[in-house]
Design a protein around this motif. Structure first.
Motif, short mmCIF file in Angstrom:
data_model
loop_
_atom_site.label_atom_id
_atom_site.label_comp_id
_atom_site.label_asym_id
_atom_site.label_seq_id
_atom_site.Cartn_x
_atom_site.Cartn_y
_atom_site.Cartn_z
N ILE A 125 -24.25 -38.72 34.52
CA ILE A 125 -23.37 -38.54 35.76
C ILE A 125 -22.51 -37.34 35.72
N VAL A 126 -21.03 -38.22 34.83
CA VAL A 126 -19.96 -37.35 34.35
C VAL A 126 -20.39 -35.83 33.58
N ASN A 127 -21.68 -35.56 32.93
CA ASN A 127 -21.91 -34.85 32.28
C ASN A 127 -20.81 -34.08 31.12
N THR A 128 -19.82 -34.53 30.52
CA THR A 128 -18.88 -34.11 29.86
C THR A 128 -18.94 -34.32 28.67
N GLU A 129 -19.77 -33.83 27.95
CA GLU A 129 -20.23 -34.05 26.49
C GLU A 129 -19.21 -34.22 25.96
N PHE A 130 -18.16 -33.49 25.55
CA PHE A 130 -16.56 -33.20 24.99
C PHE A 130 -16.00 -34.62 24.83
N ILE A 131 -16.02 -34.56 26.13
CA ILE A 131 -15.26 -36.18 26.38
C ILE A 131 -15.84 -37.72 25.84
#
Length: 245
Positions: A24-30
């Protein structure tokens, strides 16, 4: 497996929530999804297992071995001499009040990027629970049994090996079960702050590249290492303490 079913279910729920939340957030680097971490782990398995795992494993084994010898020696010394107890016990306690993460860079200055800077960090973290637990175990032997052995003509050596040591073994394994996971943490901290190889070093390198899955992949292996070592300690404990059944 039935005994651990609640834990397995809780972990499964946590992983599912993590997976959904990460998508859902879609922030792979975090916040990489568990599936992404698994794929990264598979892609890097050769590099992590053949090169970096060996280095970390060597640090853990050497650090634990030295901590066991040092911890047992200190515990025996303190129980045999009140002067030694008053000398070493406050120093042992004080050593745990110093932030290890603040000392790690100093060890790198002293020992460079060699394995010994990481080993020292591991020793400082792990020797405390082994020393204190063994020391408490040696002091926990029954006074009544000690008096009985003395009336039967037992020497100090007999009392130590036949009463004090058996009384201390359960305490020693309790300390080991605390020290083993800490040894993994100590090795990772040492590698994170100054190393040229190892799982902690690789995790830090991936962080500089903003590769979230790459940061978590070696952490998964470190966690599994801690679990495996913990289970090994339990296995030896069961063999050494069959009488507790």
């Amino acid at each position: 497996m039935r005994n651990y079913l609640p834990s397995i279910l809780l972990i499964a729920v946590f992983v599912i929530v993590w997976e959904v939340g990460a998508r859902i957030v879609n922030t792979e680097f975090i916040l990489p999804a568990p599936s992404g971490i698994g794929l990264k782990l598979w892609d890097l398995k050769g590099l992590l297992l053949k090169e970096h795992l060996t280095s970390t494993l060597l640090i853990i084994v050497i650090g634990l071995a030295i901590s066991i010898v040092l911890g047992i020696a200190l515990a025996i010394t303190m129980t045999q001499s009140s002067v030694m107890e008053k000398t070493f016990y406050p120093i042992i306690i004080t050593s745990q009040t110093i932030p290890i993460i603040a000392l790690a860079p100093i060890f790198v200055l002293w020992f460079g990027y060699s394995i010994w800077s990481k080993v020292v960090v591991t020793i400082l973290i792990t020797f405390f629970p082994i020393t204190v637990s063994t020391y408490d175990g040696l002091r926990s032997s029954s006074k009544e049994l000690k008096e009985l052995l003395l009336t039967m003509g037992a020497s100090k050596k007999d009392i130590f090996f036949k009463l004090d040591v058996p009384s201390a073994i359960p305490y020693f394994f309790s300390g080991m079960k605390v020290a083993v996971p800490l040894s993994v943490i100590g090795a990772a901290i040492g590698e994170w702050l100054g190393a040229q190889e190892g799982l902690g070093y690789f995790s830090r390198r991936m962080m500089t590249q903003f590769d979230g899955a790459g940061v978590f992949a070696p952490i998964v292996i470190l966690s599994l290492l801690g679990i495996i070592f913990f289970l090994i300690v339990i296995m030896f404990e069961k063999k050494a303490l069959k009488w507790r059944k």
